[in-house]
Design a protein around this motif. Structure first.
Motif, PDB file in Angstrom:
ATOM      1  N   LEU A 532      -7.382  -6.781  12.763  1.00  0.00           N
ATOM      2  CA  LEU A 532      -7.912  -5.795  11.830  1.00  0.00           C
ATOM      3  C   LEU A 532      -6.843  -4.746  11.573  1.00  0.00           C
ATOM      4  N   GLY A 533      -6.629  -4.409  10.324  1.00  0.00           N
ATOM      5  CA  GLY A 533      -5.637  -3.387  10.031  1.00  0.00           C
ATOM      6  C   GLY A 533      -5.670  -2.959   8.584  1.00  0.00           C
ATOM      7  N   TYR A 534      -4.923  -1.897   8.302  1.00  0.00           N
ATOM      8  CA  TYR A 534      -4.954  -1.338   6.960  1.00  0.00           C
ATOM      9  C   TYR A 534      -3.588  -0.813   6.560  1.00  0.00           C
ATOM     10  N   SER A 535      -3.389  -0.796   5.243  1.00  0.00           N
ATOM     11  CA  SER A 535      -2.207  -0.178   4.647  1.00  0.00           C
ATOM     12  C   SER A 535      -2.676   1.070   3.910  1.00  0.00           C
ATOM     13  N   ALA A 536      -1.820   1.621   3.070  1.00  0.00           N
ATOM     14  CA  ALA A 536      -2.218   2.816   2.334  1.00  0.00           C
ATOM     15  C   ALA A 536      -3.371   2.527   1.378  1.00  0.00           C
ATOM     16  N   ARG A 537      -3.513   1.276   0.923  1.00  0.00           N
ATOM     17  CA  ARG A 537      -4.518   0.976  -0.094  1.00  0.00           C
ATOM     18  C   ARG A 537      -5.546  -0.068   0.332  1.00  0.00           C
ATOM     19  N   TYR A 538      -5.204  -0.950   1.264  1.00  0.00           N
ATOM     20  CA  TYR A 538      -6.086  -2.070   1.579  1.00  0.00           C
ATOM     21  C   TYR A 538      -6.414  -2.127   3.067  1.00  0.00           C
ATOM     22  N   THR A 539      -7.599  -2.670   3.372  1.00  0.00           N
ATOM     23  CA  THR A 539      -7.977  -2.993   4.744  1.00  0.00           C
ATOM     24  C   THR A 539      -8.250  -4.492   4.805  1.00  0.00           C
ATOM     25  N   VAL A 540      -7.645  -5.157   5.780  1.00  0.00           N
ATOM     26  CA  VAL A 540      -7.758  -6.613   5.916  1.00  0.00           C
ATOM     27  C   VAL A 540      -8.304  -6.947   7.291  1.00  0.00           C
ATOM     28  N   GLY A 541      -9.305  -7.816   7.326  1.00  0.00           N
ATOM     29  CA  GLY A 541      -9.860  -8.299   8.585  1.00  0.00           C
ATOM     30  C   GLY A 541      -9.818  -9.812   8.636  1.00  0.00           C
ATOM     31  N   VAL A 542      -9.414 -10.356   9.780  1.00  0.00           N
ATOM     32  CA  VAL A 542      -9.322 -11.812   9.960  1.00  0.00           C
ATOM     33  C   VAL A 542      -9.970 -12.186  11.281  1.00  0.00           C
ATOM     34  N   TRP A 543     -10.753 -13.253  11.268  1.00  0.00           N
ATOM     35  CA  TRP A 543     -11.334 -13.817  12.493  1.00  0.00           C
ATOM     36  C   TRP A 543     -11.026 -15.298  12.539  1.00  0.00           C
ATOM     37  N   VAL A 544     -10.680 -15.807  13.718  1.00  0.00           N
ATOM     38  CA  VAL A 544     -10.560 -17.255  13.930  1.00  0.00           C
ATOM     39  C   VAL A 544     -11.263 -17.608  15.230  1.00  0.00           C
ATOM     40  N   GLY A 545     -11.789 -18.806  15.277  1.00  0.00           N
ATOM     41  CA  GLY A 545     -12.509 -19.269  16.461  1.00  0.00           C
ATOM     42  C   GLY A 545     -13.241 -20.551  16.138  1.00  0.00           C
ATOM     43  N   ASN A 546     -14.396 -20.733  16.746  1.00  0.00           N
ATOM     44  CA  ASN A 546     -15.215 -21.917  16.518  1.00  0.00           C
ATOM     45  C   ASN A 546     -16.662 -21.498  16.295  1.00  0.00           C
ATOM     46  N   THR A 547     -17.296 -22.105  15.311  1.00  0.00           N
ATOM     47  CA  THR A 547     -18.692 -21.785  15.028  1.00  0.00           C
ATOM     48  C   THR A 547     -19.561 -21.962  16.256  1.00  0.00           C
ATOM     49  N   SER A 548     -19.287 -22.978  17.042  1.00  0.00           N
ATOM     50  CA  SER A 548     -20.087 -23.266  18.231  1.00  0.00           C
ATOM     51  C   SER A 548     -19.886 -22.256  19.341  1.00  0.00           C
ATOM     52  N   GLY A 549     -18.849 -21.427  19.243  1.00  0.00           N
ATOM     53  CA  GLY A 549     -18.540 -20.498  20.324  1.00  0.00           C
ATOM     54  C   GLY A 549     -17.678 -21.111  21.408  1.00  0.00           C
ATOM     55  N   ALA A 550     -17.224 -22.341  21.201  1.00  0.00           N
ATOM     56  CA  ALA A 550     -16.372 -22.990  22.195  1.00  0.00           C
ATOM     57  C   ALA A 550     -15.030 -22.278  22.294  1.00  0.00           C
ATOM     58  N   PRO A 551     -14.469 -22.174  23.491  1.00  0.00           N
ATOM     59  CA  PRO A 551     -13.180 -21.478  23.650  1.00  0.00           C
ATOM     60  C   PRO A 551     -12.044 -22.206  22.939  1.00  0.00           C
ATOM     61  N   MET A 552     -11.093 -21.431  22.467  1.00  0.00           N
ATOM     62  CA  MET A 552      -9.855 -21.979  21.928  1.00  0.00           C
ATOM     63  C   MET A 552      -8.902 -22.262  23.092  1.00  0.00           C
ATOM     64  N   TRP A 553      -7.850 -23.001  22.803  1.00  0.00           N
ATOM     65  CA  TRP A 553      -6.878 -23.342  23.836  1.00  0.00           C
ATOM     66  C   TRP A 553      -5.554 -22.643  23.540  1.00  0.00           C
ATOM     67  N   ASP A 554      -5.201 -21.724  24.398  1.00  0.00           N
ATOM     68  CA  ASP A 554      -3.890 -21.064  24.308  1.00  0.00           C
ATOM     69  C   ASP A 554      -3.668 -20.427  22.936  1.00  0.00           C
ATOM     70  N   VAL A 555      -4.647 -19.670  22.472  1.00  0.00           N
ATOM     71  CA  VAL A 555      -4.540 -18.936  21.219  1.00  0.00           C
ATOM     72  C   VAL A 555      -4.679 -17.454  21.536  1.00  0.00           C
ATOM     73  N   SER A 556      -3.631 -16.683  21.289  1.00  0.00           N
ATOM     74  CA  SER A 556      -3.621 -15.257  21.612  1.00  0.00           C
ATOM     75  C   SER A 556      -3.832 -14.425  20.363  1.00  0.00           C
ATOM     76  N   GLY A 557      -3.787 -13.092  20.537  1.00  0.00           N
ATOM     77  CA  GLY A 557      -3.970 -12.198  19.411  1.00  0.00           C
ATOM     78  C   GLY A 557      -2.924 -12.364  18.339  1.00  0.00           C
TER      79      GLY A 557
END
Length: 732
Positions: A532-557
């Motif tokens: 999540l972050g913003y510039s002077a004009r825009y705010t951008v949000g990104v999410w990644v994962g799995n619909t099922s809630g299953a853990p990802m493998w070796d995926v960091s911020g």
């Protein structure tokens, strides 16, 4: 007999005249089976099926239909259309003579007569054929239409209303389905096939091809044609186009936003909806998400979402609800789905502590193993890398996303107060602050990407929160939720690449070539990853994962959501600068130094009354550490009731003598006083109270009488006999 026939014709004329609407009404009442969703500039983003019974495209003006198609239709259905007044008596006579001698002739039904049947259900062709009365009615209605409508209106309406192959109605649906183009782009061959389908919508490809070839020959021999008939390959081409199916129920680049906008619209039958989106940005965000998830293939991550907001207006500029074909549940809108946000809540926590002058950006926090007692046992927070950094400043703790300092900060602010702050930012948490406890600092509550991105937009706007919007327009009314000076300090920290170097390094993907403030987050067991972050004009949000809630493998911020966030930000600012915000009035910019072995000297921002030149660990001499001094100052202020929790229902055990039952009232802090139902109860951090049935109000006071905490709870059970001389407790 003649009089009776004349009377019948007059009656039919009157009925037909009453039944036939005006051209303007027919056009106004026309409803496509799909809703077209466009961006702010009219570029189509999505098409949604809203009528499952037929497939109709938008109304097409006669001028927007190719000349070849108009010619083919007239040659096929009504060659003397511009000569007759609704009924082609020559064709009718030929048809009658052919029927008498059982010979095959052209049909006598003109385009005007067909249109009359389409406008009046009683005149439509039935499986068993039309009755004499229906045929007479259609004849009369056609002549009424010719008197009321112009020829171009009749032809235009018929082309939009005529039933075609399968569920297709109107020339736009046919053109888009079979030829994948608008009606104005149909050539002679395509026009001939379309006209052939009017007469026999469900005929076999060979029959359609044969009739289309005949039309092509007739068209080529016309005075207006400069080409010769060429039926080479027409059989194959006809077979291919007739295999094409109708459009999918929804197709485009913004399916989830389209559904959201359709739910919000007040129009019962919308034909088009205009959004605030930018089509090029929407397509880029979707492609970037899919491309990055393909690069993460093998790490058990298949879903994601992207949201872009305009800081000033709150307009949604991009809404990507899923990874589309990469997902096994592409219909789920992850912009709205609730997920644990991890460390992305920390900026709001530190901003609250700074606004309350409990901390400064240079205050020292101990990043060391800690055990915090709670009602459910000991809470032992850990950092992402399971390592501890010792004494660190608030700037480093937030930018490097250290967990233990965040939990220590929450002990100053209290979970309940932080919970109220998050709700003020527009995060509708389902449970209370006490329910989440100290884990709230690490994002244990569930939030949506939409609400979280809009909360970051409030940070970008200096602590002014307002609602987002899906349609173009000015910003909705805003409300202050945070001291703008604290919002500025947090933005300065989140934009500092050197401060985040301990965790993310100096060449992180989070470092953009223009000014941005950004925070990543990862929930427990790597189930969710955010940027999540913003510039002077825009705010951008990104999410990644799995619909099922299953853990990802070796995926960091920085390997999960952050690359997509950076790509979208780069796209937004490829031709647009982003400069740091101006500091609000009242902030002090002071040069500070830290004790040995701590952090390098730097210039730091302070709220009025909190600035100091040196921050160091207390070595026995008088400490100059603002953190410790402020913690001592606030030791009483942070005292709160820890047991019972607000809303607790206590059940008395009927098998235990009432005088042997006690309810432990506990509070954090010392030198406090208790009030029960407005009356003094006891002093001290712990009280054993003889419970009395009813609803009670419990208050915690400081030594000076200041109210520190206030809760309600209830005791249920059989009546309890009072000990001799014991006054009853007042219930409310």
């Amino acid at each position: 007999m003649r009089a009776l026939f004349a009377t019948l014709l007059v009656a039919l004329s009157l009925d037909s005249a009453r039944a036939l609407p005006a051209f303007e009404h027919v056009k106004a009442d026309f409803r496509p089976s799909d809703v077209l969703v466009t961006d702010r500039h009219g570029d189509t983003l999505q098409r949604l099926r809203t009528d499952a019974s037929v497939r109709r495209g938008p109304w097409v003006a006669l001028a927007d239909i190719s000349p070849a198609l108009r010619e083919a239709m007239l040659l096929s259905e009504d060659r003397r259309f511009y000569e007759h007044s609704g009924v082609d008596w020559r064709a009718a006579s030929a048809a009658a003579w052919g029927n008498l001698w059982h010979s095959k002739t052209r049909g006598a039904s003109t385009i005007t007569m067909q249109l009359a049947g389409l406008l009046d259900d009683d005149l439509q062709h039935r499986p068993g054929g039309r009755s004499l009365t229906a045929k007479l009615g259609q004849t009369v209605a056609a002549q009424v239409l010719e008197r009321r409508w112009r020829k171009d209106q009749i032809l235009e309406a018929w082309l939009n209303l005529v039933p075609l192959r399968g569920e297709l109605v109107g020339i736009d649906a046919l053109s888009q389905t079979l030829f994948d183009k608008a009606p104005h782009g149909l050539d002679d061959r395509e026009a001939a096939i379309a006209a052939a389908l009017v007469r026999a919508p469900n005929a076999r490809p060979a029959q359609v091809s044969q009739r289309a070839c005949g039309l092509l020959t007739t068209m080529a021999s016309g005075a207006t044609s400069t080409s010769s008939a060429d039926c080479t390959g027409l059989d194959t081409f006809t077979a291919l186009v007739l295999q094409r199916k109708a459009f999918a129920p929804s197709e485009g680049t913004a399916p989830h936003l389209a559904q959201q906008l359709l739910r919000q619209t007040r129009s019962p039958h919308p034909t088009s909806l205009t959004t605030s989106l930018r089509a090029p940005l929407q397509r880029f965000a979707s492609q970037s998400l899919q491309q990055h998830l393909r690069e993460l293939r093998g790490r058990h991550v298949q879903d994601g979402a992207v949201l872009v907001l305009d800081n000033a207006s709150g307009e949604v500029l991009a809404w990507v609800g899923s990874s589309g074909p990469l997902s096994t549940s592409a219909e789920v809108d992850h912009v709205l789905a609730l997920r644990q946000p991890g460390s992305t809540l920390k900026p709001f926590l530190y901003a609250q502590a700074i606004a309350q002058q409990r901390l400064t950006a240079a205050s020292l926090l101990d990043d060391a193993p800690t055990h915090i007692p709670t009602a459910g046992g000991l809470y032992v927070p850990q950092n992402y890398d399971h390592r501890f950094k010792g004494q660190v400043s608030v700037r480093t703790a937030l930018a490097a996303s250290l967990n233990v300092p965040a939990v220590r900060t929450l002990t100053m602010v209290s979970p309940d107060a932080f919970h109220k702050q998050l709700r003020a930012f527009g995060l509708p948490l389902k449970e209370s602050g006490d329910y989440y406890g100290f884990s709230l600092a690490l994002g244990s509550a569930e939030v949506s990407l939409l609400n979280l991105t809009n909360a970051y937009r409030a940070l970008a706007n200096g602590g002014q929160a307002s609602a987002w919007r899906l349609t173009p327009g000015p910003a909705l009314p805003s409300r202050p939720v945070l001291d703008p000076r604290a919002a500025f300090v947090v933005a300065d920290i989140l934009s500092d690449p050197h401060a985040r170097a301990r965790t993310f390094g100096t060449d992180s993907v989070l470092a953009t070539r223009f000014w941005t403030a950004v925070k990543t987050g990862t929930s427990k067991d790597l189930r969710d990853n955010w940027a999540l972050g913003y510039s002077a004009r825009y705010t951008v949000g990104v999410w990644v994962g799995n619909t099922s809630g299953a853990p990802m493998w070796d995926v960091s911020g920085t390997s999960g959501a952050a690359p997509v966030w950076a790509a979208v930000m780069q796209f937004l600012h490829q031709h647009e600068p982003s400069r740091p915000p101006a500091p609000p009035a009242g902030l002090q910019h002071t040069h500070v130094q830290f004790g040995p072995g701590l952090e390098a000297a730097r210039d730091e921002w302070f709220l009025p009354g909190t600035a100091q030149a040196r921050f160091a660990m207390d070595s026995g001499a008088k400490s100059q550490d603002f953190t410790k001094a402020q913690s001592q100052k606030d030791s009483k202020i942070t005292a709160r009731i820890t047991s019972p929790a607000p809303g607790t229902i206590v059940a008395l055990d009927p098998d235990i003598p009432p005088t042997h039952q006690r309810l432990q009232l506990q509070a954090s802090g010392s030198n406090v006083r208790w009030l029960l139902d407005g009356k003094p109860l006891a002093r001290g951090a712990s009280v054993a109270w003889l419970p009395w049935p009813g609803k009670h109000r419990l208050q915690l006071l400081a030594a000076n009488g200041e109210l520190l905490d206030d809760i309600h709870f209830e005791v249920r059970g059989a009546g309890v006999r009072l000990a001799q001389g014991q006054p009853p407790s007042t219930s409310k």
